[in-house]
Design an enzyme around this catalytic site. Structure first.
Site, PDB file in Angstrom:
ATOM      1  N   HIS A  16       0.860  -1.199   0.000  1.00  0.00           N
ATOM      2  CA  HIS A  16       0.000   0.000   0.000  1.00  0.00           C
ATOM      3  C   HIS A  16       0.885   1.235   0.000  1.00  0.00           C
ATOM      4  O   HIS A  16       1.323   1.721   1.035  1.00  0.00           O
ATOM      5  CB  HIS A  16      -0.939   0.005   1.209  1.00  0.00           C
ATOM      6  CG  HIS A  16      -2.006   1.051   1.113  1.00  0.00           C
ATOM      7  ND1 HIS A  16      -3.363   0.771   1.129  1.00  0.00           N
ATOM      8  CD2 HIS A  16      -1.927   2.388   0.954  1.00  0.00           C
ATOM      9  CE1 HIS A  16      -4.054   1.878   1.002  1.00  0.00           C
ATOM     10  NE2 HIS A  16      -3.203   2.889   0.911  1.00  0.00           N
ATOM     11  N   HIS A  18       1.467   4.920  -2.443  1.00  0.00           N
ATOM     12  CA  HIS A  18       1.059   5.781  -3.561  1.00  0.00           C
ATOM     13  C   HIS A  18       2.300   6.431  -4.171  1.00  0.00           C
ATOM     14  O   HIS A  18       3.083   7.060  -3.434  1.00  0.00           O
ATOM     15  CB  HIS A  18       0.097   6.859  -3.080  1.00  0.00           C
ATOM     16  CG  HIS A  18      -1.183   6.312  -2.525  1.00  0.00           C
ATOM     17  ND1 HIS A  18      -2.356   6.243  -3.255  1.00  0.00           N
ATOM     18  CD2 HIS A  18      -1.482   5.781  -1.319  1.00  0.00           C
ATOM     19  CE1 HIS A  18      -3.318   5.716  -2.510  1.00  0.00           C
ATOM     20  NE2 HIS A  18      -2.809   5.429  -1.324  1.00  0.00           N
ATOM     21  N   ARG A  69       4.212  16.210 -14.338  1.00  0.00           N
ATOM     22  CA  ARG A  69       3.538  16.624 -15.582  1.00  0.00           C
ATOM     23  C   ARG A  69       3.942  15.824 -16.821  1.00  0.00           C
ATOM     24  O   ARG A  69       3.152  15.649 -17.715  1.00  0.00           O
ATOM     25  CB  ARG A  69       3.835  18.098 -15.847  1.00  0.00           C
ATOM     26  CG  ARG A  69       3.277  18.957 -14.731  1.00  0.00           C
ATOM     27  CD  ARG A  69       3.343  20.430 -15.037  1.00  0.00           C
ATOM     28  NE  ARG A  69       3.053  21.189 -13.829  1.00  0.00           N
ATOM     29  CZ  ARG A  69       3.204  22.487 -13.709  1.00  0.00           C
ATOM     30  NH1 ARG A  69       3.654  23.205 -14.734  1.00  0.00           N
ATOM     31  NH2 ARG A  69       2.932  23.097 -12.586  1.00  0.00           N
ATOM     32  N   ASP A 137      -5.431   3.658  -9.499  1.00  0.00           N
ATOM     33  CA  ASP A 137      -6.377   4.147  -8.494  1.00  0.00           C
ATOM     34  C   ASP A 137      -7.302   5.198  -9.105  1.00  0.00           C
ATOM     35  O   ASP A 137      -6.853   6.125  -9.777  1.00  0.00           O
ATOM     36  CB  ASP A 137      -5.622   4.744  -7.302  1.00  0.00           C
ATOM     37  CG  ASP A 137      -6.552   4.965  -6.124  1.00  0.00           C
ATOM     38  OD1 ASP A 137      -6.827   3.994  -5.416  1.00  0.00           O
ATOM     39  OD2 ASP A 137      -7.036   6.102  -5.949  1.00  0.00           O
ATOM     40  N   HIS A 198      -9.476   1.076  -0.618  1.00  0.00           N
ATOM     41  CA  HIS A 198      -9.341   1.733   0.680  1.00  0.00           C
ATOM     42  C   HIS A 198     -10.693   1.546   1.371  1.00  0.00           C
ATOM     43  O   HIS A 198     -11.737   1.810   0.763  1.00  0.00           O
ATOM     44  CB  HIS A 198      -9.075   3.227   0.508  1.00  0.00           C
ATOM     45  CG  HIS A 198      -7.676   3.576   0.077  1.00  0.00           C
ATOM     46  ND1 HIS A 198      -7.121   3.139  -1.079  1.00  0.00           N
ATOM     47  CD2 HIS A 198      -6.731   4.347   0.679  1.00  0.00           C
ATOM     48  CE1 HIS A 198      -5.884   3.618  -1.188  1.00  0.00           C
ATOM     49  NE2 HIS A 198      -5.622   4.357  -0.132  1.00  0.00           N
ATOM     50  N   GLU A 201     -11.134   3.627   6.520  1.00  0.00           N
ATOM     51  CA  GLU A 201     -10.051   4.538   6.941  1.00  0.00           C
ATOM     52  C   GLU A 201     -10.653   5.744   7.673  1.00  0.00           C
ATOM     53  O   GLU A 201     -10.281   6.041   8.793  1.00  0.00           O
ATOM     54  CB  GLU A 201      -9.248   5.001   5.715  1.00  0.00           C
ATOM     55  CG  GLU A 201      -8.117   5.968   6.049  1.00  0.00           C
ATOM     56  CD  GLU A 201      -7.421   6.538   4.810  1.00  0.00           C
ATOM     57  OE1 GLU A 201      -8.031   6.544   3.709  1.00  0.00           O
ATOM     58  OE2 GLU A 201      -6.273   6.997   4.941  1.00  0.00           O
ATOM     59  N   ASP A 278       1.961   3.793   2.815  1.00  0.00           N
ATOM     60  CA  ASP A 278       0.926   4.647   2.222  1.00  0.00           C
ATOM     61  C   ASP A 278       1.524   5.822   1.422  1.00  0.00           C
ATOM     62  O   ASP A 278       1.617   5.742   0.204  1.00  0.00           O
ATOM     63  CB  ASP A 278      -0.039   5.145   3.308  1.00  0.00           C
ATOM     64  CG  ASP A 278      -1.399   5.556   2.768  1.00  0.00           C
ATOM     65  OD1 ASP A 278      -1.642   5.373   1.565  1.00  0.00           O
ATOM     66  OD2 ASP A 278      -2.220   6.050   3.543  1.00  0.00           O
TER      67      ASP A 278
HETATM   68  N1  ADE Z   1      -4.601   8.813  -1.567  1.00  0.00           N
HETATM   69  C1  ADE Z   1      -3.341   8.778  -1.121  1.00  0.00           C
HETATM   70  N2  ADE Z   1      -3.285   8.354   0.141  1.00  0.00           N
HETATM   71  C2  ADE Z   1      -4.562   8.113   0.523  1.00  0.00           C
HETATM   72  C3  ADE Z   1      -5.159   7.662   1.702  1.00  0.00           C
HETATM   73  N3  ADE Z   1      -4.460   7.360   2.791  1.00  0.00           N
HETATM   74  N4  ADE Z   1      -6.502   7.545   1.724  1.00  0.00           N
HETATM   75  C4  ADE Z   1      -7.218   7.844   0.652  1.00  0.00           C
HETATM   76  N5  ADE Z   1      -6.693   8.268  -0.487  1.00  0.00           N
HETATM   77  C5  ADE Z   1      -5.380   8.399  -0.561  1.00  0.00           C
HETATM   78 ZN    ZN Z   2      -3.655   4.901   0.558  1.00  0.00          ZN
END
Ligand code: ADE
Ligand code: ZN
Length: 334
Positions: A16, A18, A69, A137, A198, A201, A278
């Site tokens: 997990h 990004h 970009r 995503d 997700h 959360e 994350d």
């Molecule tokens: N995008 C990036 N990190 C996130 C997170 N923790 N929750 C939801 N969207 C995200």
């Molecule tokens: Zn996330």
């Protein structure tokens, strides 16, 4: 120090993460110098990373994304992320890229950017020995129509780029649950994509039920499962992998105190727990730090950490034979 050395030696998968949230302030300065009108110094880049709640965090995430970009920008972000992961003993990563942001805010095509990401991925595999799968995503609060574009693009590109392994819905759960994405998830599964979401959360356990109901195979965060005994039982029985992100939950205000975090209770209840970072740059963290936190604050022993690392390999979307090879490598570790 001794424990950090052990953590680094553990072959780990990061499940997990990004891409945009892994862009450090230093890389942001470099990216900003590439484009007209966007130049920032380090102090300005660091200021972008300040926020006090979940909505502020999503704005910070968007602000970073605005500096990505071109194909070369995405290539640099991918390369730096993989270098940082390899230094921590991460052998495989499954990385979310917010294709939804590119379509929704930027209104431009994703493929040209993806070519840059793939250049960095193949270079890192050859030079650093780390593998990477992409998860497209959609950013749930942009709605199902935007999500459809993202998921269909993943399905379309998968044949040419087998590194695209799945799809997900990040973004703001308070604005939409998982149910509106049910048909799109079915379509994505039929196209051979793996399903993540997700879930739980920023909202209660109903968000996790919703994600399971539309077929999510892996759950991001799942913080609120602890409030629902029936759900806990189901997660244990089905061994649904949970992508736990402790530092993230603290920094976004989703969990107010580390001692309240349910990670140890999940582990003790026999749930399939994995540790993840994350958005490491936005949270000032790293995967190895999540393992160290587990040891320091939740009493996870070395044996437990090894089990958590093994879970990350098992819960990955890697083929069975690579999983077996990686797990074997873990057995001999002192
Ligand atoms: N995008 C990036 N990190 C996130 C997170 N923790 N929750 C939801 N969207 C995200
Ligand atoms: Zn996330």
């Amino acid at each position: 120090m001794e424990i950090l050395r052990y953590i680094r030696k553990l072959p780990k998968a990061e499940l997990h993460l990004h891409l945009e949230g892994a862009v450090t302030a230093e890389t942001l300065v470099e990216l900003s110098a590439r484009h007209e009108g966007g130049r920032m110094d380090l102090a300005a880049a660091r200021a972008l990373f300040h926020y006090t709640d979940f909505s502020g965090f999503l704005m910070a995430f968007k602000a970073v994304t605005e500096h990505l970009r071109t194909a070369e920008d995405y290539e640099l972000a991918t390369w730096r992320m993989l270098q940082a992961l390899a230094r921590q003993g991460v052998v495989h990563a499954e990385v979310y890229v917010s294709v939804g942001v590119v379509y929704y805010w930027r209104r431009c095509e994703f493929e040209p950017l993806f070519v840059g990401m793939e250049r960095a991925r193949t270079r890192a595999e050859a030079e650093l020995g780390i593998s990477l799968y992409w998860i497209f995503d959609a950013v749930r609060h942009f709605g199902p129509e935007e999500a459809a574009r993202v998921f269909r693009k993943a399905a379309e590109l998968r044949g040419q780029f087998p590194s695209i392994v799945g799809i997900g819905i990040g973004g703001d759960e308070r604005r939409t649950g998982a149910e509106p994405f049910r048909e799109l998830y079915e379509e994505a599964r039929a196209a051979g994509l793996r399903l993540t979401a997700h879930a739980g959360e920023t909202v209660g356990a109903e968000g996790i039920w919703g994600a399971l109901n539309i077929g999510a195979e892996r759950l991001g965060h799942a913080l609120s499962a602890i409030d629902d005994a029936e759900l806990m039982e189901l997660l244990a029985e089905r061994q649904v992998p949970l992508e736990i992100c402790m530092t993230s939950n603290l920094r976004t205000g989703c969990c107010l105190r580390l001692e309240d975090h349910p990670v140890r209770r999940y582990f003790d209840a026999g749930l399939m727990v994995t540790l993840n970072s994350d958005d490491p740059a936005l949270f000032g963290s790293a995967l190895e730090n999540e393992y160290r936190l587990g040891q320091e604050h939740f009493g996870f022993t070395r044996e437990h950490l090894r089990e958590l690392a093994a879970n990350s390999i098992e819960a990955s979307f890697l083929p069975g034979e690579r999983k077996v090879a990686l797990l074997r490598g873990m057995e001999s570790l002192e």
